[in-house]
Structures are given as C-alpha cells and as structure tokens.
Design a protein around this motif. Structure first.
Motif, mmCIF file in Angstrom:
data_model
loop_
_atom_site.group_PDB
_atom_site.id
_atom_site.type_symbol
_atom_site.label_atom_id
_atom_site.label_comp_id
_atom_site.label_asym_id
_atom_site.label_seq_id
_atom_site.Cartn_x
_atom_site.Cartn_y
_atom_site.Cartn_z
ATOM 1 N N ILE A 1 0.836 -1.204 0.000
ATOM 2 C CA ILE A 1 0.000 0.000 0.000
ATOM 3 C C ILE A 1 0.870 1.253 0.000
ATOM 4 O O ILE A 1 0.615 2.207 -0.739
ATOM 5 C CB ILE A 1 -0.976 -0.007 1.198
ATOM 6 C CG1 ILE A 1 -2.051 -1.074 0.977
ATOM 7 C CG2 ILE A 1 -1.603 1.367 1.411
ATOM 8 C CD1 ILE A 1 -2.916 -1.341 2.189
ATOM 9 N N GLN B 1 2.300 1.748 -3.439
ATOM 10 C CA GLN B 1 1.280 2.224 -4.370
ATOM 11 C C GLN B 1 0.966 3.700 -4.130
ATOM 12 O O GLN B 1 0.804 4.462 -5.086
ATOM 13 C CB GLN B 1 0.023 1.377 -4.264
ATOM 14 C CG GLN B 1 0.195 -0.021 -4.827
ATOM 15 C CD GLN B 1 -1.013 -0.903 -4.604
ATOM 16 O OE1 GLN B 1 -1.888 -0.599 -3.804
ATOM 17 N NE2 GLN B 1 -1.062 -2.017 -5.317
ATOM 18 N N GLN B 2 0.886 4.107 -2.882
ATOM 19 C CA GLN B 2 0.632 5.516 -2.576
ATOM 20 C C GLN B 2 1.757 6.400 -3.093
ATOM 21 O O GLN B 2 1.518 7.482 -3.627
ATOM 22 C CB GLN B 2 0.442 5.707 -1.068
ATOM 23 C CG GLN B 2 -0.878 5.171 -0.559
ATOM 24 C CD GLN B 2 -0.998 5.245 0.954
ATOM 25 O OE1 GLN B 2 -0.016 5.278 1.686
ATOM 26 N NE2 GLN B 2 -2.243 5.264 1.434
ATOM 27 N N GLN C 1 1.385 9.358 -5.912
ATOM 28 C CA GLN C 1 1.855 10.726 -5.674
ATOM 29 C C GLN C 1 2.806 11.178 -6.781
ATOM 30 O O GLN C 1 2.712 12.317 -7.263
ATOM 31 C CB GLN C 1 2.550 10.824 -4.321
ATOM 32 C CG GLN C 1 1.614 10.752 -3.147
ATOM 33 C CD GLN C 1 2.368 10.700 -1.826
ATOM 34 O OE1 GLN C 1 3.580 10.464 -1.787
ATOM 35 N NE2 GLN C 1 1.647 10.910 -0.736
#
Length: 147
Positions: free
Chosen positions: A128, A131-132, A136
C-alpha cells in the motif's frame, strides 16, 4: 522491489522475534501471542527452530478437538514444516509463498539465525505504501508540480 530486510526495518519492533519452547503449554503460547498482539510464535528447542505455532493451529488443533490448552504441549500442535525467507528476498517472493502455502507468517533467517518475522499484514502495508508513493509521483508528473 522491496526486500524483506527493508520490510523489517520499517517495523517498530523488528529486532524482537517472539519464540516459545516446544515443551511449553499451548496456553502459555496463546497468552504470549495475546500480550504481544501477534499471531504466531517460532518454536525453539535447543536453540534450533523446530516449528511454528499460530492462532490457526490453536483454533483447529485445540479448540475444535476439545483439548485443554493448559496441559497440551506446543510440540503437540505446532506446524513442523517451517517455511522461511532470507533478508534479500522480495516482498513479491513472500506473497507468492504465503499464497501458495496458505500461510500468514514467515520467519526471516540470516546466516542460519532467526532475525525477524514478516506477516501478511506487514507485506500488505508495504505494498500500500509503495502504491501511494507511485500515485503521488504520477500526480506530480501530471500536474507539473515538484515533490
């Protein structure tokens, strides 16, 4: 790709690996897991890894079989075939092994020494975060902003 070593570094208690003796009671194992808010313990006998005990082992091999946890030894319900990973393996390697073997915890070995434990939760948290970061970076690229 993220390595197991990087995942361990991100854990606040990475240096702590909880273990239990094969001769200890299942009650003591479950109590320790509850106190430490973990789902598995590596089973040690004469400083060697001999198994792993999980909450799943307790549910299936004690509760469902109506055994008494205070008199049942860890060795009687632990999983003996311990799968493990090394520090240089990737999170993808871990996820594949966990999925294939239907496991939630992997001990981490470095030079034949137990150095950590990664859980499916650790891996999901890492994925996660990756992926974040990617999202961004893409947003910054699209909008022309600098990070």
């Amino acid at each position: 790709m993220t390595s197991v070593a990087q995942v361990l570094k991100s854990k606040p208690d990475a240096a702590t690996v909880y273990t239990i003796a094969a001769s200890d009671s299942v009650f003591d194992a479950v109590k320790l897991m509850a106190e430490k808010q973990i789902g598995a313990l590596v089973v040690i006998e004469n400083e060697a890894i001999v198994g792993i005990i999980t909450e799943r082992d307790y549910a299936r091999k004690v509760v469902l079989l109506d055994r008494a946890s205070k008199v049942t030894a860890v060795r009687d319900i632990m999983s003996r075939a311990v799968r493990f990973v090394r520090l240089d393996e990737t999170t993808e390697d871990c996820m594949a092994l966990m999925t294939e073997r239907r496991m939630r915890h992997l001990p981490v070995i470095d030079q034949d020494r137990l150095v950590g434990m990664v859980s499916i939760g650790d891996l999901v948290k890492n994925i996660i975060a990756e992926q974040q970061f990617t999202i961004q970076q893409l947003e910054h690229y699209i909008t022309g902003e600098r990070p």
